[in-house]
Design a protein around this motif. Structure first.
Motif, PDB file in Angstrom:
ATOM      1  N   GLY A  21     -11.297   8.096  -7.493  1.00 48.48           N
ATOM      2  CA  GLY A  21     -11.206   8.589  -8.861  1.00 48.48           C
ATOM      3  C   GLY A  21      -9.846   8.458  -9.493  1.00 48.48           C
ATOM      4  O   GLY A  21      -9.704   8.655 -10.705  1.00 48.48           O
ATOM      5  N   SER A  22      -8.819   8.110  -8.719  1.00 52.77           N
ATOM      6  CA  SER A  22      -7.472   8.018  -9.275  1.00 52.77           C
ATOM      7  C   SER A  22      -7.362   6.914 -10.317  1.00 52.77           C
ATOM      8  O   SER A  22      -6.761   7.102 -11.377  1.00 52.77           O
ATOM      9  N   GLU A  23      -7.920   5.741 -10.012  1.00 54.33           N
ATOM     10  CA  GLU A  23      -7.848   4.620 -10.945  1.00 54.33           C
ATOM     11  C   GLU A  23      -8.572   4.956 -12.241  1.00 54.33           C
ATOM     12  O   GLU A  23      -8.085   4.673 -13.341  1.00 54.33           O
ATOM     13  N   GLN A  24      -9.733   5.586 -12.114  1.00 52.08           N
ATOM     14  CA  GLN A  24     -10.496   5.966 -13.301  1.00 52.08           C
ATOM     15  C   GLN A  24      -9.773   7.045 -14.099  1.00 52.08           C
ATOM     16  O   GLN A  24      -9.834   7.070 -15.332  1.00 52.08           O
ATOM     17  N   ALA A  25      -9.078   7.942 -13.396  1.00 49.30           N
ATOM     18  CA  ALA A  25      -8.404   9.050 -14.069  1.00 49.30           C
ATOM     19  C   ALA A  25      -7.386   8.568 -15.090  1.00 49.30           C
ATOM     20  O   ALA A  25      -7.162   9.214 -16.116  1.00 49.30           O
ATOM     21  N   ALA A  26      -6.776   7.425 -14.819  1.00 49.50           N
ATOM     22  CA  ALA A  26      -5.765   6.894 -15.734  1.00 49.50           C
ATOM     23  C   ALA A  26      -6.355   6.504 -17.083  1.00 49.50           C
ATOM     24  O   ALA A  26      -5.620   6.350 -18.061  1.00 49.50           O
ATOM     25  N   THR A  27      -7.686   6.349 -17.151  1.00 47.10           N
ATOM     26  CA  THR A  27      -8.325   5.926 -18.403  1.00 47.10           C
ATOM     27  C   THR A  27      -8.930   7.093 -19.174  1.00 47.10           C
ATOM     28  O   THR A  27      -9.325   6.929 -20.325  1.00 47.10           O
ATOM     29  N   PHE A  28      -9.025   8.270 -18.555  1.00 48.96           N
ATOM     30  CA  PHE A  28      -9.654   9.402 -19.227  1.00 48.96           C
ATOM     31  C   PHE A  28      -8.755   9.938 -20.336  1.00 48.96           C
ATOM     32  O   PHE A  28      -7.538  10.016 -20.186  1.00 48.96           O
ATOM     33  N   THR A  29      -9.372  10.335 -21.443  1.00 48.42           N
ATOM     34  CA  THR A  29      -8.619  10.916 -22.556  1.00 48.42           C
ATOM     35  C   THR A  29      -8.998  12.366 -22.812  1.00 48.42           C
ATOM     36  O   THR A  29      -8.486  12.988 -23.736  1.00 48.42           O
ATOM     37  N   SER A  30      -9.909  12.912 -22.001  1.00 50.41           N
ATOM     38  CA  SER A  30     -10.295  14.315 -22.154  1.00 50.41           C
ATOM     39  C   SER A  30     -10.854  14.819 -20.832  1.00 50.41           C
ATOM     40  O   SER A  30     -11.359  14.030 -20.021  1.00 50.41           O
TER      41      SER A  30
END
Length: 256
Positions: free
Chosen positions: A211-220
């Motif tokens: 989930g770390s890689e995906q976390a960088a794209t989250f905006t909320s």
């Protein structure tokens, strides 16, 4: 199953940090990434080794782990209910108190800083029925208090210690390897594979599945929760290697 309970103030700080940084530039994301790694999925049959926590695994020395030096004699005490264990005068150079607690009955046993261990009936008498933990030494502190229910029994071995975080090692290809610690993460992160082998995973591989890689794209925070829900029930594995980062010896599985 033994459950480690973290300081509620620390837990609240993580939640606040998530809310504050979810829309921040990527340069400020590592704090979130580090804690999402520990909370997004369950490491199925495997473990990531983290700084001082590695001391309880019997795998030391590992690069990047805490080097612990005991200062003075240990104090051993067995009690039922809440009790304070007196340690005497603080020796020069002490930075913390290393506490080894064994549950003699089921219950929740809490340390001075709010961290603790919750033991179930099946844990008592087994390897999971205890914890080794280091308390940061507070000014004038000369004791450890174990807080628990009046009927809960425990044994503690406590001693003043000096701790120092060791350096990560570097392999022949220039990659750092070792455990996660206060400095962040090395290129190769120490883990215990699903087959029980001790080895390392590439940090980039782990970031893709935890989930770390995906976390960088989250905006909320909502996006983070939606992604986590979408992964529910999934199991994703990455290779585990020797410290050379090339010799494969197992796999590491994240179960969502």
């Amino acid at each position: 199953m033994t459950q480690i309970d973290f300081d509620p103030v620390f837990s609240a700080a993580i939640r606040n940090e998530l809310d504050a940084r979810v829309s921040a530039p990527i340069a400020t994301v590592p704090f979130w990434r580090r804690h999402l790694r520990l909370g997004a999925g369950i490491f199925a049959g495997a473990s990531i080794l983290i700084g001082g926590a590695a001391a309880a695994t019997g795998l030391l020395p590992l690069p990047g782990a805490e080097e612990v030096t005991e200062l003075g004699a240990s104090v051993i005490e067995t009690a039922t209910g809440t009790e304070t264990v007196q340690l005497g005068a603080v020796p020069d150079g002490a930075t913390g108190i290393r506490v080894s607690l064994t549950c003699l009955t089921p219950g929740l046993f809490t340390f001075d800083d709010g961290a603790g261990i919750r033991c179930a009936r099946d844990d008592v008498g087994g390897r999971s029925g205890g914890v080794i933990y280091t308390l940061d030494l507070a000014p004038e502190q000369q004791s450890v208090t174990i807080t628990t229910a009046p009927e809960s029994s425990w044994t503690v071995t406590a001693a003043y210690v000096s701790e120092r975080t060791t350096e990560w090692a570097v392999n022949a290809t220039g990659e750092t390897y070792g455990v996660l610690n206060e400095s962040g993460q090395p290129d190769l992160i120490a883990v215990v594979a699903t087959n029980g082998n001790n080895g390392y995973v590439h940090s980039a591989d782990l970031a893709r599945v935890d989930g770390s890689e995906q976390a960088a794209t989250f905006t909320s925070p909502e996006q983070a929760l939606e992604w986590q829900d979408s992964m529910a029930g999934e199991a994703v594995s990455v290779p585990v290697y020797e410290s050379d980062g090339e010799t494969r010896i197992g796999e590491f599985t994240v179960q969502y």
